[in-house]
Design an enzyme around this catalytic site. Structure first.
Site, mmCIF file in Angstrom:
data_model
loop_
_atom_site.group_PDB
_atom_site.id
_atom_site.type_symbol
_atom_site.label_atom_id
_atom_site.label_comp_id
_atom_site.label_asym_id
_atom_site.label_seq_id
_atom_site.Cartn_x
_atom_site.Cartn_y
_atom_site.Cartn_z
ATOM 1 N N TYR A 1 -1.832 -0.735 10.801
ATOM 2 C CA TYR A 1 -1.903 -1.055 9.372
ATOM 3 C C TYR A 1 -0.629 -0.648 8.628
ATOM 4 O O TYR A 1 -0.051 -1.438 7.877
ATOM 5 C CB TYR A 1 -3.122 -0.334 8.794
ATOM 6 C CG TYR A 1 -3.342 -0.514 7.310
ATOM 7 C CD1 TYR A 1 -3.887 -1.693 6.806
ATOM 8 C CD2 TYR A 1 -3.038 0.509 6.412
ATOM 9 C CE1 TYR A 1 -4.119 -1.846 5.452
ATOM 10 C CE2 TYR A 1 -3.265 0.364 5.051
ATOM 11 C CZ TYR A 1 -3.803 -0.815 4.576
ATOM 12 O OH TYR A 1 -4.027 -0.964 3.237
ATOM 13 N N SER B 1 0.859 -1.188 0.000
ATOM 14 C CA SER B 1 0.000 0.000 0.000
ATOM 15 C C SER B 1 0.892 1.233 0.000
ATOM 16 O O SER B 1 2.068 1.164 0.393
ATOM 17 C CB SER B 1 -0.875 0.003 1.256
ATOM 18 O OG SER B 1 -1.469 1.268 1.445
ATOM 19 N N LYS C 1 2.151 -2.835 6.362
ATOM 20 C CA LYS C 1 2.434 -2.603 4.942
ATOM 21 C C LYS C 1 3.923 -2.349 4.706
ATOM 22 O O LYS C 1 4.477 -2.759 3.689
ATOM 23 C CB LYS C 1 1.574 -1.450 4.408
ATOM 24 C CG LYS C 1 0.081 -1.786 4.356
ATOM 25 C CD LYS C 1 -0.195 -3.014 3.486
ATOM 26 C CE LYS C 1 -1.659 -3.393 3.454
ATOM 27 N NZ LYS C 1 -1.931 -4.572 2.602
#
Ligand code: ZN
Length: 367
Positions: A270, A257, A274
Site C-alpha cells: 500500500y 495518503s 501511495k
C-alpha cells in the site's frame, strides 16, 4: 403566435399559428422557460412514436398566466407557474386517489396537446403550481420524476447509491440521493458527450488489505497496484484529454495518503502505491499546467473508514493511533471535505503539484 413545429426528421420550423382561447377550467400561459427532454431529442431524430410530425413539443416549462378560461380562480391571473403536463379525466379512481399519473385517459401537453415550444400554451388550471420566476423552475417536472424514482428506491442515511444515466433526470436523482444523506453517490453513463463535461476529477479508488510482507504474493501486489495506481493513472489520462479538447481549465485531485510519506509494517504494498501516486501527480501536474489544469494530491492521515475498520477494531491500536495525532482523535471522512474542495475549486488558482497533508498533526508528532 410563433410556434416551433416538428416538420420532419431532424427538421423543425418556426410557424405562425393561431392561439386558441383556453377551454373551461384551462388557462393560457405566456411561456417563460421550456426544457428539452430526451424524448424530444429522440422525436427530433425520428425515433419517438408518440411525437408525430407537425406536433409542438415541450412538456417541462414555466409560464405566466395571461388568460383565464371559464370557472378558473381569478387569483391565478398574472401568476408565474410550473406545470405538471398531465391532462387527466379527474373522475376515475386513480384521479380521485391522487394517482393522476395512472389515469387510463391521461394525455400529455406537448404530445396530445400543443406544447411549450411556443410563445403561448394552454394548460389545465389543476396542473399549475405557483412558483418564483427562475429558469431552474422549468426543471420541476423532471425533478418530480427523479424524486419519485428516488423515493421508490427508499434510500436511508449512509446508504450508497448508483445512478445509471447522467441525463437531466439522472443528475437530479444524484442530487436528491446526496441531499437525503446518502454517503456515496455515483453517477455513471456511457455517452461520451456527457462524460466530456468533466471539470473536476477526484481519483479516490484505493484498497489496503493489511498483510505480512513475506506473505504478499504477486497476485495481491498487482491487485493493490491496479486499484491504487493504474486506475488513477489511466482515468487521469482519459479525463485530462477531454479537458484539453474542451478547453476546460479543470482540477484533478489524487487521493494519496500519509502513507506516501511514512511506512507501515503490514502495508508494504500500500505505501508503495501511495508514494507512486505522489510521483505521478508531480509529473502530470507539469504536463497539464500549460492547459490551466491544476493537479494535486490529498494525503489523509488515519481516517475511520471501511479500509481500516478491522485494523482499528483492536482497541489498543486505535488508542495508539489517536495518541499519534496532536488533535487527540482520528479523522472522519467529513474532515477531508474542506481540503479536497479547496484543491478542486476555483478558489484554488495557483496550487498545483502539491501534497496537502490532512492528518490531525500525526506526521509531525515525533516527540
Ligand atoms: Zn382519471
Amino acid at each position: 403566435m410563433r410556434t416551433l413545429v416538428l416538420t420532419g426528421i431532424k427538421k423543425m420550423e418556426i410557424e405562425d399559428n393561431k392561439l386558441e382561447d383556453p377551454q373551461r377550467g384551462w388557462v393560457t400561459l405566456k411561456v417563460n422557460y421550456a426544457g428539452i427532454r430526451g424524448s424530444e431529442l429522440s422525436a427530433f431524430v425520428g425515433q419517438n412514436e408518440l411525437r408525430k410530425s407537425l406536433s409542438v413539443m415541450g412538456h417541462e416549462f414555466t409560464g405566466k398566466v395571461v388568460k383565464l378560461g371559464e370557472d378558473v380562480d381569478p387569483k391565478l391571473l398574472n401568476k408565474n407557474v410550473a406545470v405538471n403536463p398531465l391532462v387527466t379525466c379527474g373522475k376515475c379512481r386513480y384521479c380521485k386517489t391522487g394517482n393522476r399519473q395512472l389515469c387510463l385517459e391521461r394525455k400529455l401537453i406537448g404530445v396530445d396537446y400543443p406544447g411549450a415550444f411556443a410563445e403561448y400554451v394552454n394548460v389545465p388550471e389543476y396542473s399549475c403550481y405557483e412558483i418564483k420566476e427562475i429558469p431552474e423552475a422549468s426543471l420541476a417536472e423532471p425533478l418530480a420524476t427523479a424524486l419519485r424514482g428516488v423515493l421508490q428506491a427508499g434510500p436511508e442515511i449512509d446508504d450508497r447509491a448508483l445512478v445509471i444515466g447522467a441525463g437531466t433526470i439522472g443528475l437530479l436523482a444524484t442530487k436528491i440521493f446526496s441531499s437525503v444523506g446518502c454517503r456515496k453517490v455515483v453517477s455513471m453513463d456511457i455517452n461520451d458527450n456527457r462524460l466530456e463535461h468533466v471539470d473536476i476529477l477526484i481519483n479516490n479508488a484505493g484498497i489496503c488489505p493489511f498483510e505480512d510482507f513475506f506473505k504478499i504474493d504477486i497476485d495481491l501486489f498487482e491487485k493493490v497496484w491496479k486499484v491504487n495506481v493504474e486506475s488513477h493513472y489511466f482515468i487521469t489520462q482519459a479525463v485530462s484529454k477531454h479537458m484539453i479538447e474542451k478547453g476546460i481549465k479543470g482540477r484533478i485531485l489524487i487521493m494519496s495518503s500519509i502513507s506516501g510519506r511514512v511506512g507501515g509494517e503490514f502495508q508494504t504494498h500500500y505505501t508503495t502505491t501511495k508514494s507512486a501516486l505522489n510521483g505521478f501527480m508531480h509529473s502530470v501536474a507539469i504536463v497539464l499546467g500549460r492547459y490551466g489544469i491544476l493537479v494535486n494530491s490529498l494525503e489523509p492521515g488515519t481516517i475511520t473508514t471501511d479500509i481500516n475498520k478491522d485494523d482499528l477494531s483492536n482497541e489498543e491500536k486505535r488508542k495508539y493511533m489517536e495518541r499519534r495525532t496532536v488533535v487527540g482523535r482520528l479523522g472522519d471522512p467529513e474532515d477531508m471535505v474542506a481540503p479536497a474542495l479547496f484543491l478542486v475549486s476555483d478558489d484554488n488558482t495557483y496550487v498545483t503539484g502539491s501534497e496537502l497533508l490532512a492528518d490531525g498533526g500525526m506526521f509531525i508528532n515525533l516527540q
